[in-house]
Scaffold this active site. Structure first.
Site, short mmCIF file in Angstrom:
data_model
loop_
_atom_site.label_atom_id
_atom_site.label_comp_id
_atom_site.label_asym_id
_atom_site.label_seq_id
_atom_site.Cartn_x
_atom_site.Cartn_y
_atom_site.Cartn_z
N ASN A 16 38.48 -7.26 122.19
CA ASN A 16 38.22 -7.39 120.76
C ASN A 16 38.45 -6.01 120.17
O ASN A 16 37.58 -5.14 120.24
CB ASN A 16 36.78 -7.87 120.55
CG ASN A 16 36.45 -8.10 119.10
OD1 ASN A 16 37.28 -7.88 118.21
ND2 ASN A 16 35.23 -8.54 118.83
N LYS A 23 36.09 -3.50 122.13
CA LYS A 23 35.09 -4.11 123.00
C LYS A 23 35.83 -4.92 124.06
O LYS A 23 36.86 -5.53 123.77
CB LYS A 23 34.18 -5.03 122.20
CG LYS A 23 33.31 -4.29 121.21
CD LYS A 23 32.32 -5.21 120.53
CE LYS A 23 31.54 -4.44 119.49
NZ LYS A 23 31.18 -5.23 118.34
N ARG A 101 40.81 -11.36 120.83
CA ARG A 101 40.27 -11.95 119.62
C ARG A 101 41.15 -11.46 118.47
O ARG A 101 41.24 -10.25 118.23
CB ARG A 101 38.84 -11.50 119.42
CG ARG A 101 38.26 -12.06 118.16
CD ARG A 101 36.88 -11.54 117.96
NE ARG A 101 36.28 -12.23 116.83
CZ ARG A 101 35.05 -12.00 116.44
NH1 ARG A 101 34.30 -11.12 117.07
NH2 ARG A 101 34.56 -12.63 115.41
N HIS A 189 35.03 -16.50 112.06
CA HIS A 189 34.01 -16.76 113.09
C HIS A 189 34.29 -18.07 113.83
O HIS A 189 33.39 -18.71 114.39
CB HIS A 189 32.58 -16.83 112.48
CG HIS A 189 32.09 -15.50 111.98
ND1 HIS A 189 31.41 -15.36 110.81
CD2 HIS A 189 32.18 -14.27 112.52
CE1 HIS A 189 31.09 -14.09 110.62
NE2 HIS A 189 31.55 -13.40 111.66
N SER A 219 26.29 -9.02 111.94
CA SER A 219 26.53 -8.00 110.91
C SER A 219 27.57 -8.54 109.92
O SER A 219 27.54 -8.22 108.74
CB SER A 219 26.94 -6.67 111.52
OG SER A 219 28.00 -6.86 112.39
N ARG A 249 28.76 -6.08 103.37
CA ARG A 249 29.62 -6.84 102.45
C ARG A 249 28.74 -7.70 101.54
O ARG A 249 27.71 -8.22 101.99
CB ARG A 249 30.58 -7.75 103.25
CG ARG A 249 31.65 -6.98 103.99
CD ARG A 249 32.42 -7.88 104.95
NE ARG A 249 32.03 -7.64 106.33
CZ ARG A 249 32.38 -8.41 107.37
NH1 ARG A 249 33.14 -9.47 107.18
NH2 ARG A 249 31.99 -8.12 108.59
N GLY A 336 23.63 -12.19 116.12
CA GLY A 336 22.56 -11.18 116.21
C GLY A 336 21.31 -11.48 115.39
O GLY A 336 20.20 -11.50 115.92
N GLY A 338 20.70 -14.38 113.58
CA GLY A 338 20.32 -15.78 113.76
C GLY A 338 19.58 -16.02 115.07
O GLY A 338 18.64 -16.82 115.13
N ASN A 340 17.91 -13.63 116.79
CA ASN A 340 16.78 -12.72 117.04
C ASN A 340 15.75 -12.59 115.94
O ASN A 340 14.64 -12.12 116.19
CB ASN A 340 17.33 -11.31 117.34
CG ASN A 340 18.12 -11.29 118.62
OD1 ASN A 340 17.59 -11.62 119.67
ND2 ASN A 340 19.40 -10.96 118.54
N GLU A 387 31.43 -15.73 122.11
CA GLU A 387 32.84 -15.76 121.73
C GLU A 387 33.74 -15.33 122.88
O GLU A 387 34.85 -15.83 123.04
CB GLU A 387 33.06 -14.85 120.51
CG GLU A 387 32.43 -15.41 119.25
CD GLU A 387 31.93 -14.35 118.29
OE1 GLU A 387 31.07 -13.53 118.69
OE2 GLU A 387 32.40 -14.33 117.14
#
Ligand code: ADP
Length: 408
Positions: A16, A23, A101, A189, A219, A249, A336, A338, A340, A387
């Site tokens: 990614n 990543k 990705r 997404h 994020s 954003r 992240g 959703g 946690n 993902e």
């Protein structure tokens, strides 16, 4: 150097690539259909002060390397470093493919694509649709093709899952010639939503054909209306700016604001880009941080307001998506925030109580898979997204199909 030995295992490298970071993860085949993560990590500081970090599947550190001052290896040298490290560390694992990705597939790519020179050229043509992401995705493919020409690469698109949405979900109310040029809603997404679409029937088989709103709150954040595991509508549009507020954003903003800023304040395209991608959202409203954890831990009124504004728009969009697909049989939180944030899930659910959403506070705190009460008309789930696994699955499948086609 530590080595992780897996005898004779085929594996996929998942990449990614962003502007200054890359990543990665290595996911190996486990049995006929299973996939098992082996390592993950990132190369950060590309172009300035690169750093290579890797962790094993249990998130124990395996590598943390910085280059001496004055040495600033480029993207290709850093990919070389990654591949050498994999070869030395993961003994017994054979990389058989790399999956990328890719943010934008435009109108052309509705499924993962084997990377060829022609595909890379086609992706170059999509740069105007995703100027901040697409060039880095392509650069990683080109660098890898040079270093490791025999390794099949597959592009997996964040837009593809939304490709077959109904016309009214994809179309802006603008003159048709602009729509025909590709100025339309694509949604993002998609790899995360596709993973959730696979997981949901395992978690709740009765929802296989249900109307489900999935809230991918990381994020970057968006929501997707899914019916029978297919995307019907989503909150992001032409770019990843539309929809709900995010870390930096704003989400949907009256386009008249942009005209005002251009006319009255002399904003140009670069200024607008900076405002909309980097200075707005949770950061802009709180003046403190783009990270939900910081805001939840802060006593500043502006931090609480930022969280409240975020939850307000998530709930509002969830209801809008329910209307778009004509029903709501379940709500899913992922990514992240959703996965946690007990607070965000509970505030969003409170705002949707009129639709029959009722959380069980203990289950919500415990991050149970089902966090709604038995009486809740709409069951609510927390399903961790993956993902990378989705990319690995697509990549290995695409490479297998291409090999079978060649053999035929
Ligand atoms: P990305 O969009 O970069 O993939 P993630 O899905 O990893 O993002 O989400 C990252 C965000 O998740 C962080 O910026 C942070 O706001 C949020 N987050 C992570 N852990 C928690 C937590 N325990 N509580 C609240 N928010 C969290």
């Amino acid at each position: 150097m530590a080595s992780l030995s897996h005898s004779g295992q085929d594996a996929c490298l998942v990449i990614n690539a962003g502007s200054s970071s890359l990543k990665f993860s290595v996911i190996r085949k486990d049995g006929a259909t299973g996939l098992e993560p082996v390592v993950s990590g990132q190369i950060s500081g590309i172009g300035t002060a690169p750093r290579f970090e890797a962790k094993d599947a249990a998130r124990h550190p395996l590598a943390d390397h910085r280059w001496p001052d004055g040495e600033n290896p480029g993207r290709s040298a850093l990919l070389h470093h990654l591949l050498d490290w994999i070869a030395e560390t993961l003994t017994g694992v054979t990389l058989v493919a790399a999956g990328h990705r890719v943010v934008h597939g435009g109108t052309r790519f509705s499924a993962p694509a084997l990377v060829t020179p022609a595909v890379m050229d086609a992706l170059e043509g999509l740069i105007p649709l995703a100027p901040l992401h697409e060039p880095h995705n392509i650069a990683a493919m080109r660098a890898l093709a040079e270093i490791y020409p025999g390794l099949p690469q597959v592009a997996c698109f964040d837009t593809a899952f939304h490709h077959d949405q109904p016309w009214q979900s994809q179309t802006f109310a603008i003159p048709r010639d602009l729509t025909a040029e590709g100025v339309r809603r694509y949604g993002f997404h998609g790899l995360s939503y596709e993973y959730i679409a696979h997981r949901l029937p395992q978690v709740a088989p009765e929802l296989a054909d249900g109307h489900v709103v999935v809230c991918h709150l990381g994020s970057g954040a968006s929501l997707c209306a899914m019916r029978g595991g297919r995307s019907i509508d989503t909150t992001m549009g032409f770019t990843a700016l539309d929809g709900v507020p995010m870390g930096t954003r704003p989400g949907a903003i009256d386009p008249g604001v942009l005209i005002y800023l251009m006319r009255e304040k002399g904003y140009g395209a670069d200024d607008l880009e900076k405002l909309l991608y980097h200075k707005s959202g949770l950061l802009g409203v709180s003046g403190l941080s783009n990270d939900m954890r910081d805001l939840e831990n802060s006593d500043a009124p502006a931090a609480a307001e930022a969280v409240e504004l975020f939850c307000h728009h998530v709930a509002k969009q969830a209801a809008a998506l329910a209307a778009s697909m004509g029903g709501l049989d379940a709500l899913v939180f992922t990514a992240g925030v959703g996965e946690n944030s007990t607070l965000v899930r509970s505030r969003v659910a409170e705002k949707l109580a009129w639709l029959g959403v009722a959380l069980d506070p203990a289950a919500n705190r415990a991050k149970a898979t089902r966090i709604s009460t038995q009486e809740s008309r709409v069951p609510v789930f927390v399903i961790p997204t993956d993902e990378e696994r989705m990319i690995a699955r697509h990549t290995l499948d695409t490479v297998a199909v291409a090999a079978a086609d060649r053999a035929a």
